[in-house]
Scaffold this active site. Structure first.
Site, PDB file in Angstrom:
ATOM      1  N   GLY A   1       0.819  -1.203   0.000  1.00  0.00           N
ATOM      2  CA  GLY A   1       0.000   0.000   0.000  1.00  0.00           C
ATOM      3  C   GLY A   1       0.853   1.252   0.000  1.00  0.00           C
ATOM      4  CD  GLN A   2       5.168  -0.282  -0.057  1.00  0.00           C
ATOM      5  OE1 GLN A   2       4.045  -0.722  -0.240  1.00  0.00           O
ATOM      6  NE2 GLN A   2       6.223  -1.053  -0.066  1.00  0.00           N
TER       7      GLN A   2
ATOM      8  CB  ALA B   1      14.403  -3.308   6.567  1.00  0.00           C
ATOM      9  CB  SER B   2      12.820   1.883   5.356  1.00  0.00           C
ATOM     10  OG  SER B   2      11.911   2.142   6.390  1.00  0.00           O
ATOM     11  NE  ARG B   3      15.332  -5.534   1.562  1.00  0.00           N
ATOM     12  CZ  ARG B   3      15.151  -6.022   0.335  1.00  0.00           C
ATOM     13  NH1 ARG B   3      13.941  -6.071  -0.191  1.00  0.00           N
ATOM     14  NH2 ARG B   3      16.170  -6.450  -0.368  1.00  0.00           N
TER      15      ARG B   3
ATOM     16  CB  THR C   1      11.767   3.342  -2.264  1.00  0.00           C
ATOM     17  OG1 THR C   1      10.345   3.427  -2.246  1.00  0.00           O
ATOM     18  CG2 THR C   1      12.334   4.436  -3.143  1.00  0.00           C
TER      19      THR C   1
ATOM     20  CB  ALA D   1      14.785   7.506  -3.278  1.00  0.00           C
ATOM     21  CE  LYS D   2      19.552  10.431   2.702  1.00  0.00           C
ATOM     22  NZ  LYS D   2      19.788  11.450   3.768  1.00  0.00           N
TER      23      LYS D   2
ATOM     24  CD  GLU E   1      10.930  -0.154   8.840  1.00  0.00           C
ATOM     25  OE1 GLU E   1      10.731  -0.854   9.827  1.00  0.00           O
ATOM     26  OE2 GLU E   1      12.029  -0.099   8.260  1.00  0.00           O
TER      27      GLU E   1
END
Lengths: 223, 448, 335, 153
Positions: C47-48, C87-89, C91, C287-288, C292
């Site tokens: 959904g992100q 883990a915000s990985r 993107t 991008a970072k 999360e």
């Protein structure tokens, strides 16, 4: 299991004992064991609101949405119960059986000294007089659609409380103080009627601690 | 509400608010989630779960469950080829210490004991309710610091109630000499912080549908956040070659870390293999709330040595993550937490002990902000308290200590791409918080 | 009775990726004869907006319209390996893998176009509308649909590319904790403005100011979704949520969305959000990951705002009306 | 345990099917009629992902035993979607980036449709109340409120 959908009161009475009575299906129905039968009152002809002078008679399966439409002084109280989607289904009769900290309409009916109409073991309706004054407040964890921490309903004479005991209760000591015009005294005296409990929303300690605050706010119409 | 602004990047598509690829499906209800698939002849699996926090299993009687009309299979641990597993063995962290179905004992209320497979959801529920378990109760442990006492009842096969990190009882980070720093500091501030478990609460609950294929493979429709992670762990538990499985996912109804455990697929595969039919196992809302693993509760102690001018010269952090009964992702979270400390600040003397502790509660695991969220609560509350105690502007305290490019982090990595100073300066602008000129002039790009 | 007002601050950083565990993701990109380019992945969209990010990055790299990109993902038979969405990985890893695959596909596309147009591939460019053209010329060009057909039926060329992102696994040094656990750090500063009802302990969050440094916002509208949805979750964590309201006692655990407390739409705070971009050297277009981190800074910002309002220091989450009222009672008893 | 023959009108089409006792409207729509826009988020009436209209009123379809609404008129998100393009509300959800994971979206739109049918120019307060039974875990609701308000104007 079986689902009975009787279309008359007589038919309902004939089915009594053969399942759990349900109306709006918002409270008991989703938690029934997989084998339990139900008797739905949806088509039993028990819905409707009649007003005669200052007396209102409400059929047991009248939905909360219908009641709010017909009886303006109860709108604020009804708006504090669940969400519009649930209020479209939940019924006046069902609310009498909602376990605390639910059943805010039942708290109102207690403050109104409403009469319960029965046919045998079946609740068929309630009736009450429109009060000259009406005070209502419900403290909850979010602004809408949340169970009661403390519910206070009063017609200026009777005071009924929700959220602070296993059943809606009359605060008789508080009523006596209120009769003397002592609102602060009434707020403190309301504690005598409270026998609160812990649940997911609040502790017994918190309910007891804020009960006088909300009684005072309700009776002074403060927010 | 104001929309965020971004600097022009000079790109055609990147940096543009193009419409989401999935939005048309979402607004028309045509997006396919795993549960929208409804193969003919599908069976339903429901679980009989422990009603005790900590107990030996004296007897597990499934005879009544087997008699329920519609029940086609009752599965116990004996049906699971490799009943002992741990999901992080895929990255060589930990050892098999969790069971798919309980064998001799249960370590948490809700632990799965018997799986019941039936032709309808209702029959599966009825069957699961008909399983009778006799327990011998054991004293449960619910407090992390009680759990690590030497005389505490050992819950884990390795004999302690904490995860062991290469011979240490916790993940350590050491920089400088923290005792020396405390000795030199003008002020010492020591505080304790605590959180409680938090549920990811996605609107779509955890679940899967497993469909046996004509070629002997199993096709797993799942709302996992990690298809291959699920595939690999499931194959290990089933003791089948990885190539026998296919995982199909896609758009998931919210994850937030709640769908990275491998709890529904393995037993569903076993049911599908034993019956030859599609099997659905999906958590109800109660299971999602109380059975699926939450964000761990954490207890954090922070002790700081601070100079009169606000420079923090020593920080000691002791963290206890309440992993609950099993590891799941918690050993990794404790390491990530250790690496996150002492926050985005440059402090010359740092001492971090980050523990992963086992108790008799629902196993915790990953959630958005994994290993960091509660640490940030502690760190940034600590910063506010220090600022108040020193009568300093809370943003000034942060800016003075903010890490910058080229600084050495506590875990011995040189910082780059830092921007803490800039986000603080921007936030001050937004709310009209005035900063003195020397703080306004600070930059993350300039060394201290 | 008084309604007390306060403001609180919090500033945080957050790591992108999890290379304490080895952290690879692959992507494949190929043209079909329709002129569409398919990005094949096994990554999950929670959904992100991962699919959208993958399509944007592919379109940018290929030099083609966004509409020409098809993202086919989350099937382990058809998509190459991905560690997963956590883990915000997403993107960062998927974005980098897609760029690598799209660059290779772009080279193949330009080589095929060069053969078809009889020019040198180095002299070709894409115009972003679907044409590959000779630099400085309006006549020498070919549309990607014609090119894809020609490549397949005439030139015997494939237009495809392979990509992978792998950051070498880091093993923490047991004694000192020396490690390289992440690929980048994103940053945020949150300011919360709250009121506290001094008779009930009820907190209302009036306004959240959210400043994020995200490297690059691949899609600013979706970045806002993450920031403001996350800020809401932060408010929720701060004031409402837990599965164990009497922790460490296990009683009264919520069973559904009524008992599990989260703010409803009536409880919303006003939001002001700003994005700062300092592109990360190793990020896709800089991008970072911010998926999360967005729930983190609001929690201490609210705790600090409550202190500012009423002097009660909250050290245990969530900050319930009870905990605030007990704090107020203690302050009154001390005074 | 006799099953019942159920006759209901769904999105304008008359449907007749056999339901086992206690089948909910949600289950009938999803499992029998193949209309999967309505979602099962909780099964106990606390999340709103299954919101549909029965005789013009928004209800939680997971709470409706289908036997009790025999003869009723049911509308789902499939029925509000025009044959071509999108309804104004659907378009507004798109324009306002009011979807993330999408799981709450069908229920949100149906709750909002019920509001707009009764009150074409709702206030923010009206909108907030109308969706107060619908849980969204991703967006923080603000974009959803904006999307509904934009159609009301």
């Amino acid at each position: 299991m079986q689902v009975h959908v009787p279309t008359s009161i007589d038919e309902v009475l004939g089915l009594m004992g053969q399942g759990t009575i349900v109306a709006g299906c918002t409270g008991i129905f989703p938690h029934l064991a997989p084998t339990e039968s139900i008797i739905s009152l949806r088509k039993a002809g028990l819905s409707g609101v009649e007003t005669e002078g200052d007396t209102v008679r409400v059929g047991a399966t009248t939905t909360l949405t219908q009641l709010a439409r017909e009886v303006p002084f109860l709108r604020e109280a009804i708006a504090s119960i669940a969400s519009p989607t649930i209020r479209n289904m939940a019924t006046v009769g069902g609310n009498l059986f909602a376990p605390q900290p639910h059943g805010d309409l039942a708290v109102c009916l207690l403050a109104l000294d409403a009469e319960i109409e029965r046919n045998g073991d079946l609740v068929t309706g309630v009736s009450f007089k429109v009060p000259e004054q009406w005070f209502y407040t419900k403290a909850m964890r979010r602004k809408q659609n949340s169970a009661s921490i403390v519910t206070v309903a009063s017609d200026g004479t009777r005071i009924a409380l929700g959220g602070v005991a296993r059943e809606p209760v009359r605060a008789l000591a508080a009523e006596a103080k209120l009769a003397e015009g002592d609102i602060d005294g009434a707020a403190e005296a309301a504690l005598e009627a409270a026998d609160p409990f812990d649940d997911a929303y609040a502790s017994a300690w918190y309910r007891r601690r804020v009960l006088p605050v909300h009684v005072r706010r309700a009776l002074t119409n403060a927010v | 509400m104001s929309a965020p602004t971004t600097e022009a990047g000079g790109f055609d598509v990147v940096g543009k608010p193009v419409q989401r690829l999935d939005a048309m499906g979402h607004v028309t209800g045509r997006t396919q989630y795993f549960e929208d698939y409804n193969p003919a002849g599908m069976l339903h699996l429901k679980m009989h779960r422990s009603e005790r926090h900590h107990a030996n299993l004296v007897e597990v009687d499934t005879s009544e469950a087997e008699k329920v009309k519609g029940v086609v299979k009752v599965l116990t641990y004996k049906d699971v080829p490799k009943n002992w597993y741990t999901i992080l063995t895929l990255i060589n962290v930990g050892y098999p210490e969790e069971v798919v179905l309980a064998e001799k004992k249960v370590l948490w209320m809700g632990e799965p004991i018997v799986a019941v497979v039936a032709t309808s959801e209702r029959a599966a529920l009825e069957g699961a309710a008909a399983v009778k378990v006799t327990y011998e109760d054991l004293e449960p442990i619910f407090d992390v610091e009680e759990a690590i006492k030497p005389d505490a009842f050992p819950l884990k096969p390795h004999g302690t109630n904490y995860f062991e990190y290469e011979g240490h009882h916790c993940r350590r980070v050491r920089l400088g000499d923290v005792e020396q720093g405390f000795a030199e500091a003008d002020h010492i501030f020591e505080f304790k912080y605590q959180s409680r478990p938090i549920e990811q609460a996605p609107t779509e609950t955890t679940g899967c549908i497993v469909e046996p294929q004509h070629n002997g493979r199993l096709k797993i429709y799942s709302d996992t956040q990690a298809c291959f992670f699920t595939l690999d762990n499931t194959a290990l538990i089933l003791d089948v070659p990885f190539g026998k499985l296919q995982v199909v996912g896609g758009t998931v109804g919210g994850g937030f870390g709640g769908k990275v455990d491998v709890t529904v697929e393995p037993i569903s595969c076993i049911a599908a293999m034993q019956t030859g039919k599609p099997v659905k196992y999906v958590y109800d809302r109660y299971e999602e709330m109380q059975i699926s693993s939450p964000r761990a509760a954490e207890r954090i102690y922070i002790k700081d040595g601070v100079m009169n001018d606000g420079r923090i010269i020593a920080r000691q952090c002791t963290l206890y993550a309440d992993a609950g009964a099993y590891s799941r992702h918690s050993p990794y979270a404790a390491t990530k937490a250790a690496a996150h400390m002492p926050g985005p600040y440059t402090i010359p003397n740092v001492h971090i002990d980050s523990w992963c502790v086992y108790t008799n509660r629902t196993p915790s695991s990953a959630m958005r902000g994994f290993g960091v969220t509660i640490g940030d609560f502690a760190l940034e509350t600590q910063m506010d308290r220090i600022a108040r105690e020193l009568d300093m502007d809370p943003l000034a305290l942060r800016l003075i200590n903010a890490y910058r490019d080229g600084d050495m982090k506590a875990h011995h990595k040189v910082a780059e791409g830092t921007a803490l100073i800039e986000v603080i300066q921007k936030a001050a602008d937004l709310v009209g918080h005035e900063l003195p000129g020397e703080l306004r002039a600070l930059s993350s790009r300039e060394g201290r | 009775m008084a309604i007390l007002r306060g403001r609180g601050y919090a500033a945080v950083n957050y790591p992108t990726g999890m290379n304490l565990g080895g952290d690879p993701t692959q992507a494949l990109v190929h043209a079909t004869t329709t002129g569409n380019f398919v990005v094949s992945l096994s990554s999950v969209d929670l959904g992100q907006g991962l699919k959208t990010v993958a399509a944007q990055v592919a379109a940018e790299t290929l030099g083609l319209p966004y509409e020409n990109i098809i993202v086919d993902t989350a099937d382990t038979d058809t998509g190459p390996h991905c560690m997963g969405t956590f883990a915000s990985r997403g993107t960062h890893r998927v974005g980098n893998a897609v760029i690598m695959a799209a660059q290779e596909a772009r080279e193949a596309m330009l080589e095929a176009a060069a053969e078809e147009l009889e020019v040198d591939a180095a002299d070709l460019e894409t115009d972003g509308t679907g044409f590959i053209k000779l630099k400085g010329s309006e006549e020498k060009k070919i549309h990607v649909v014609d090119l894809a057909l020609a490549a397949h039926f005439k030139l015997g060329r494939t237009i495809a590319g392979r990509g992978i992102f792998l950051k070498e696994r880091s093993y923490p040094e047991p004694e000192t904790g020396k490690m390289d656990p992440d690929s980048a750090q994103a940053h945020a500063c949150t300011v919360a403005e709250v009121t506290v009802d001094d008779e009930t302990g009820v907190v209302e969050v009036l306004h959240m100011y959210n400043v994020y440094e995200v490297g690059r916002a691949i899609n600013p509208a979706m970045a806002r979704q993450q920031i403001e949805g996350g800020a809401w979750m932060g408010v929720s964590h701060a004031l409402y949520e837990t599965t164990e309201p009497y922790y460490p006692v296990r009683e009264h655990g919520p069973r559904d969305f009524e008992e599990y407390l989260m703010p409803g739409p009536a409880d919303n705070a006003q939001m002001t959000s700003e994005i700062i971009e300092f592109p990360a050297a190793n990020g896709p277009y800089g991008a970072k990951g911010i998926g999360e981190m967005t729930a983190n800074a609001p929690i201490p910002a609210i705790a600090n705002a409550i202190y500012d309002a009423c002097g009660v220091r909250l050290t245990e989450m969530p900050f319930t009306p009870e905990s605030i009222l007990r704090g107020l009672d203690e302050l009154r008893a001390r005074a | 345990m006799p099953s019942s023959v159920i006759e209901i009108t769904v999105n304008g089409s008359e449907e007749e099917f056999i339901a086992k006792p206690g089948t909910t409207l949600l289950s009938a729509l999803r499992d029998t009629l193949g209309l999967t826009a309505a979602k099962r988020g909780c099964g106990v009436g606390t999340c709103g992902t299954c919101t549909c209209h029965v005789d013009g009123e928004a209800v939680m379809s997971c709470l409706v035993p289908v036997e009790t609404i025999n003869g009723s008129d049911v509308k789902t998100l499939e029925g509000t979607t025009p044959p071509e393009g999108l309804s104004p509300l659907q378009q507004s959800f798109l324009d306002n980036f009011a979807t993330q994971c999408g799981f709450c979206t069908p229920g949100m739109i149906m709750a909002a449709e019920a509001l707009l049918a009764q009150n074409p120019s709702p206030t923010r307060e009206d909108v907030v109340t109308a969706i107060s039974g619908n849980v969204c875990r991703c967006t923080g609701y603000e974009s959803i409120i904006e999307a509904i308000l934009a159609v009301g104007k």
